[in-house]
Scaffold this active site. Structure first.
Site, mmCIF file in Angstrom:
data_model
loop_
_atom_site.group_PDB
_atom_site.id
_atom_site.type_symbol
_atom_site.label_atom_id
_atom_site.label_comp_id
_atom_site.label_asym_id
_atom_site.label_seq_id
_atom_site.Cartn_x
_atom_site.Cartn_y
_atom_site.Cartn_z
ATOM 1 N N TYR A 41 14.681 -34.289 -24.978
ATOM 2 C CA TYR A 41 16.005 -34.630 -24.456
ATOM 3 C C TYR A 41 16.941 -34.887 -25.638
ATOM 4 O O TYR A 41 16.960 -34.105 -26.588
ATOM 5 C CB TYR A 41 15.898 -35.823 -23.498
ATOM 6 C CG TYR A 41 17.120 -35.996 -22.630
ATOM 7 C CD1 TYR A 41 17.625 -34.929 -21.876
ATOM 8 C CD2 TYR A 41 17.777 -37.210 -22.562
ATOM 9 C CE1 TYR A 41 18.753 -35.075 -21.090
ATOM 10 C CE2 TYR A 41 18.902 -37.378 -21.770
ATOM 11 C CZ TYR A 41 19.394 -36.301 -21.041
ATOM 12 O OH TYR A 41 20.506 -36.445 -20.260
ATOM 13 N N LYS A 96 4.648 -21.954 0.629
ATOM 14 C CA LYS A 96 5.002 -20.690 -0.037
ATOM 15 C C LYS A 96 4.978 -20.882 -1.554
ATOM 16 O O LYS A 96 4.504 -20.011 -2.298
ATOM 17 C CB LYS A 96 6.395 -20.261 0.417
ATOM 18 C CG LYS A 96 6.769 -18.838 0.023
ATOM 19 C CD LYS A 96 6.114 -17.836 0.948
ATOM 20 C CE LYS A 96 6.637 -16.452 0.701
ATOM 21 N NZ LYS A 96 6.698 -15.625 1.893
ATOM 22 N N ASP A 139 12.272 -17.501 6.238
ATOM 23 C CA ASP A 139 12.422 -18.105 7.566
ATOM 24 C C ASP A 139 13.884 -18.334 7.954
ATOM 25 O O ASP A 139 14.281 -19.431 8.381
ATOM 26 C CB ASP A 139 11.644 -19.422 7.638
ATOM 27 C CG ASP A 139 10.138 -19.196 7.611
ATOM 28 O OD1 ASP A 139 9.717 -18.032 7.656
ATOM 29 O OD2 ASP A 139 9.387 -20.177 7.523
ATOM 30 N N GLY A 198 13.573 -7.318 15.368
ATOM 31 C CA GLY A 198 14.112 -8.314 14.450
ATOM 32 C C GLY A 198 14.033 -7.843 13.017
ATOM 33 O O GLY A 198 13.790 -6.657 12.734
#
Length: 766
Positions: A41, A96, A139, A198
């Site tokens: 950092y 997923k 989805d 679809g």
């Protein structure tokens, strides 16, 4: 508790315990000290920031962007659950992410967006896109999903794919190609009926057309019936498939149809409809969890059916995990700006081709199969096939390059495939080398326990892959029955040492053995009795030239198998002891560990000999040995006799084999850390070298180390490989896997090749 309640509880516990969710962030850099944190950092982080500000492409050099994918959803079409909202979709998106990681080593952030507005969704994704190397849309309900994907593909310069559409299309297209081949049908002639209109169904139809299916040969249905020109509720994408007349029923459309594609609802395809289809009907019933027709009903109705479903408990599962991890892997690795049709088609063809290759035994084990082979019940690869990453990702990467969307082309494809395998934690290069070498000159190899199912499976692979020429020992009736069970129909020699038909051979072997050992307390009766035992019989087959090599030990303890080999085959000329080495397939590459099975407490002289024999074996694998003689001390730091004998062995090797890269005594951490070794012991012959061989001071340490690596870190092992035997005879670990036995059989064949070559060279010299 009923079965359904039990499954529900198990699922909830899995996601909740011990830590909620399925993914976490793990640092990839050191962070223990203040210095580490100042580099991670402020102020050190400013330097890469400035470099990226100069050239935005440096973001791939200094950050994780190049291996980071976003899985993004608004929760409007989750699995079979429908519109359940963004929060409720998060477990699926985490799932997923898990699949991306375990199948292709891709890091993922799952992002759930709280909007159903198409413009708002698109703007959200565009605004966060600089973080990611790719976007996986998930989805999202149709028709919004079409517009969202189209816009993001056009407006972003990183790969974007709606997996619900294209994943299913890619996998089912591969299945279709192979199914048509098995059915003997041409792609441009088949008639296809599609139930569902679809996103997934339309993507499938579009890709089928690219394969060669004629659009006019596709009849599509949605919940309101057949798609036809008079309907006013259709999208532009759906209108492409308005080929039937109004009022056409699915039953009418299916008469003489070649293919049924179902992406709709369960149990809408009746047995009567199936019976009306053409010869060798292809049925992809992919509604989940209930297919359009029950699998068992379908195969009972038509014996000539070729069927796939979306379920894992039936053959031919159309599972998107076969595609998306490797498609994104290939796209990321060439820094593609998009996933185009050429890349999708490359994935289709790679999957179709892979299904025709011999299936690794580990895949059979994973799916509880006796033997998977290309055919009606195996038209697409299984998700746990380890070859997927090395077949699909390179095909996609090449297509990206050829179609002009790759920003960082790959030049060394062999190295790229090795990197892909290394990502999955297994470096199989040496095993491939071993097996390829065995194939160049296959030898006759005795499998002494061929009436064991796994041993016979290994022999089958050895035969079918051309690694060797198996000779099977055991009860003939049992072997023939097992051969039929696994589909091993090759005409392979089978011998049962205990049967009358082997009397002549058994007596001849016993006579030879007795004459050699009669002055060592062996009677002729003893010899005749022992020749009824398969390991004695197998060893004599090798001794007498009736076979070139033997393998045994799957069902018997190591000492009981070693004993007959020592008595009958013995040591090679000029060799005073037998030893073993294990080749461990580690993340740093192959490591040879010796002696792992024979000598409990070797002397300094023994250690030197073990090192020399191991070095010879390492070279047999095409590697130059870099040998660490390991101990608990470093270069004289202890005067203990265990450390002293290692020093003495090293001194001998340095004096008489000065060209051999070997040193010690040395602790394992120094041996395996080149930088630490060079800094502390720059005088060592190992300084600046990558150690690939370790000789241990005793059997205890060697055996513990290799088994610890094998079990704790799931490191693949080839061995123990016998060193110093006069003839090629090798011993399986008790209960070895089929894959391990195949590898050991390849070792035995290569050993036979080497011994034959040395014998031939000696004859030529004479």
């Amino acid at each position: 508790m009923d079965n359904q309640s039990s499954k529900r509880r198990a699922a909830l516990l899995y996601h909740a315990k011990p830590t909620p969710g399925k993914i976490k962030i793990v640092p990839t850099k050191k962070y223990a000290t203040q210095r580490d944190l100042s580099l991670a950092y402020s102020p050190g982080v400013a330097e890469p920031c400035l470099e990226i500000a100069k050239d935005v492409n440096n973001v791939y050099k200094y950050t994780s962007k190049g291996n980071l994918v976003a899985v993004i959803s608004n929760g409007t079409a989750v699995l079979g659950l429908g519109d359940i909202g963004p929060e409720a979709s998060k477990p699926v998106m985490e799932g997923k992410a898990l699949l991306f990681k375990i199948f292709a080593d891709i890091d993922v952030f799952d992002i759930e967006v709280d909007t159903k507005n198409v413009e708002a969704f698109i703007e959200t994704v565009k605004n966060i896109a600089p973080t990611f190397g790719g976007i996986n849309l998930e989805d999202i309900k149709a028709p919004e999903s079409f517009e969202i994907e189209r816009r993001l593909v056009e407006e972003l310069n990183i790969p974007v794919m709606h997996d619900d559409q294209h994943g299913t299309a890619i996998i089912s297209s591969a299945a279709l190609l192979n199914a048509l081949e098995l059915a003997g049908k041409k792609v441009n002639k088949v008639k296809i009926v599609v139930s569902g209109a679809g996103s997934a169904a339309l993507a499938c139809a579009n890709l089928y057309v690219l394969l060669g299916v004629k659009p006019e040969n596709i009849i599509m249905f949605d919940k309101d019936g057949v798609l036809h020109n008079e309907r006013t509720d259709l999208s532009d994408l759906q209108r492409r498939y308005t080929t039937a007349k109004p009022g056409t029923t699915m039953a009418q459309a299916l008469k003489n149809a070649d293919v049924f594609l179902g992406l709709s609802a369960g149990n809408i395809l009746t047995p009567e409809m199936l019976l009306a289809m053409a010869k060798n009907p292809i049925v992809f019933a992919m509604a989940n969890p209930v297919p359009e027709i029950d699998y068992n009903v379908a195969i009972a109705t038509r014996k000539d059916i070729i069927m796939a479903t979306g379920r894992s408990d039936h053959p031919n599962q159309v599972n998107n995990v076969l595609g998306f991890p490797y498609i994104f892997r290939g796209a990321l690795d060439v820094r593609a700006t998009k996933i185009n049709e050429a890349m999708k088609m490359a994935a289709v063809k790679a999957l179709a081709c892979l299904a025709k290759e011999l299936v690794p035994e580990q895949v059979n084990i994973a799916y509880g199969e006796t033997k998977l082979a290309f055919g009606r019940d195996y038209i697409i690869p299984k998700p746990f096939d380890p070859r997927l990453i090395s077949r699909v990702a390179p095909a996609v990467a090449k297509a990206a390059m050829e179609s002009g969307v790759a920003q960082q082309p790959i030049t060394d494809w062999e190295r790229y495939e090795e990197e892909l395998m290394e990502r999955m934690g297994s470096d199989n290069k040496m095993v491939r080398l071993l097996i390829n070498r065995a194939k160049t000159d296959p030898k006759r190899i005795v499998f002494a326990e061929a009436d064991q199912l796994d041993v016979l499976k290994a022999a089958q692979i050895v035969y079918e892959e051309g690694i060797g020429k198996p000779i099977l020992l055991g009860r003939k009736e049992d072997i023939l029955e097992l051969k039929e069970e696994i589909g091993f129909d090759a005409d392979i020699p089978i011998f049962d040492p205990k049967t009358r038909e082997e009397d002549e051979r058994r007596m001849r072997y016993a006579e030879i053995f007795w004459k050699e050992r009669q002055r060592r307390g062996i009677s002729l009766l003893d010899a005749q009795k022992w020749m009824r035992e398969r390991n004695y019989f197998a060893a004599m087959m090798v001794n007498e030239g009736d076979a070139d090599a033997m393998v045994s030990g799957y069902s018997r303890s190591y000492p009981s198998v070693v004993r007959p080999l020592m008595q009958l085959i013995g040591k090679a000329p000029g060799i005073s002891l037998i030893a073993t080495t294990n080749m461990m397939m580690t993340n740093r590459g192959p490591m040879f560990l010796s002696d792992t099975a024979i000598n409990p407490n070797p002397t300094a002289d023994d250690l030197a000999k073990i090192a020399l024999m191991t070095a010879k074996t390492v070279r047999m694998f095409g590697m130059e040995p870099v040998i660490a003689m390991v101990s608990f001390s470093n270069f004289g730091s202890s005067t203990h006799e265990s450390a002293q004998k290692v020093r003495d062995a090293v001194a001998y090797l340095h004096k008489y084999y000065p060209d051999l890269i070997v040193d010690g005594e040395i602790q394992t951490d120094f041996a395996l850390n080149p930088d630490m070794l060079k800094a502390k012991f720059p005088f060592s012959k190992l300084a600046g070298k990558k150690v690939n061989t370790m000789i241990f001071p005793n059997l205890e340490s060697a055996n513990i180390t290799y088994k610890l690596l094998k079990e704790l870190y799931k490191v693949d092992s080839v061995g123990p490989i016998m060193l110093g035997m006069d003839k090629p005879a090798h011993i399986f670990q008790l209960g070895a896997s089929v894959e391990e036995m195949v590898n050991m059989a390849a070792v035995a064949v290569v050993d036979a090749q080497e011994k034959h070559k040395r014998l031939r060279d000696m004859v030529i010299k004479k």
